[in-house]
Design an enzyme around this catalytic site. Structure first.
Site, PDB file in Angstrom:
ATOM      1  N   SER A 139      -7.901  -6.471 -20.107  1.00  0.00           N
ATOM      2  CA  SER A 139      -7.764  -6.563 -18.654  1.00  0.00           C
ATOM      3  C   SER A 139      -6.363  -6.123 -18.255  1.00  0.00           C
ATOM      4  CB  SER A 139      -7.996  -8.006 -18.185  1.00  0.00           C
ATOM      5  OG  SER A 139      -7.616  -8.169 -16.824  1.00  0.00           O
ATOM      6  N   TYR A 152      -8.196 -16.840 -18.570  1.00  0.00           N
ATOM      7  CA  TYR A 152      -8.667 -15.461 -18.725  1.00  0.00           C
ATOM      8  C   TYR A 152      -7.535 -14.534 -19.166  1.00  0.00           C
ATOM      9  CZ  TYR A 152     -10.660 -10.933 -17.308  1.00  0.00           C
ATOM     10  OH  TYR A 152     -11.111  -9.630 -17.270  1.00  0.00           O
ATOM     11  N   LYS A 156      -7.306 -12.576 -22.713  1.00  0.00           N
ATOM     12  CA  LYS A 156      -7.286 -11.116 -22.772  1.00  0.00           C
ATOM     13  C   LYS A 156      -5.979 -10.601 -23.388  1.00  0.00           C
ATOM     14  CE  LYS A 156     -11.316 -10.021 -21.039  1.00  0.00           C
ATOM     15  NZ  LYS A 156     -12.349  -9.348 -21.884  1.00  0.00           N
TER      16      LYS A 156
END
Length: 247
Positions: A139, A152, A156
């Site tokens: 990401s 998150y 990532k």
């Protein structure tokens, strides 16, 4: 890429769906792993209707037993997988002080441990064949951070580190490992984030030098190159697909 067997996790929709379709259009046999088994089967049927070869399997990447079973089904039905694209992911947006242990652990399980487990399940096939390609979808938030997405972004970021380690460990065995951190891409996951009020589409487009939102097909095109023979001298790299937002 003709005749190779590819596994795409989260491959029924969004970026994963576009990657599944793109690889199949290049004559790869594609196994679509998705937590939504019905969606995986529907995506596989669409590929077959278009003249490609695909199977759809219900696989939750947080469950190692399901991953191993899925990989075994792929071997039996399509042959040894030598291409793996880890695209399964979930943002689980939560303000930092409201993150519970369960939410934190689930964010890591979906976005990082699932990638680790899929790589570990499939790498022996690549070693046996003496050739392999792994592309991990990370990401662009690993460069910039993102409020409310601590789990998150952390997970990532771990995917980027894992990519570099695997590239070093397996480069001499004919296997390349790279990561694509997509930028602002129009996917169902992004739309959920927009609906939550965390992101404004027009504001983000204004920040993007090419002046538009990205498409899943933009990421799929880059992925198709990275899993090709021509990309054999590219490994351990972070290949941004972001319209110039992060350079």
């Amino acid at each position: 890429m003709s005749g190779r067997t590819a596994i795409v996790t989260g491959g029924a929709s969004g970026i994963g769906g576009a990657i599944s379709a793109r690889l199949a259009s290049g004559n790869d046999q594609v196994a679509i792993f998705d937590i939504n088994g019905d969606a995986a089967e529907a995506a596989a049927r669409a590929i077959e209707d278009a003249g490609g070869k695909a199977i759809g399997l219900a696989v939750d990447v947080t469950d190692r037993a399901q991953i191993d079973d899925g990989a075994e089904q792929v071997r039996a039905r399509l042959g040894r997988p030598t291409v793996l694209v880890n695209s399964a992911g979930a943002t689980l947006a939560t303000p930092f002080l409201e993150i519970t242990a369960d939410t934190w652990n689930r964010a890591l399980a979906i976005n990082l441990t699932g990638t680790f487990d899929c790589c570990q399940a499939v790498l022996p096939d690549m070693l046996e064949e003496g050739w392999g390609r792994i592309v991990n979808i990370s990401s662009s938030s690993v460069h910039s951070g993102s409020p409310g997405l601590a789990g998150y972004v952390t997970a990532k970021s771990g995917v980027v580190g894992l990519t570099k380690v695997l590239a070093l460990e397996f480069g001499r065995r004919g296997i390349t490992v790279n990561t694509i951190p997509p930028g602002f891409i129009d996917t169902p996951m992004l739309r959920r984030t927009v609906d939550s009020g965390m992101v404004d589409v027009d504001t983000q487009i204004a920040k993007t030098p090419v002046g538009r939102i990205g498409r899943p097909e933009d990421v799929a095109a880059t992925c198709a190159f990275l899993v090709s023979d021509e990309a054999g001298y590219i490994t351990g790299q972070i290949i941004g697909v972001n319209g110039g937002r992060n350079t």
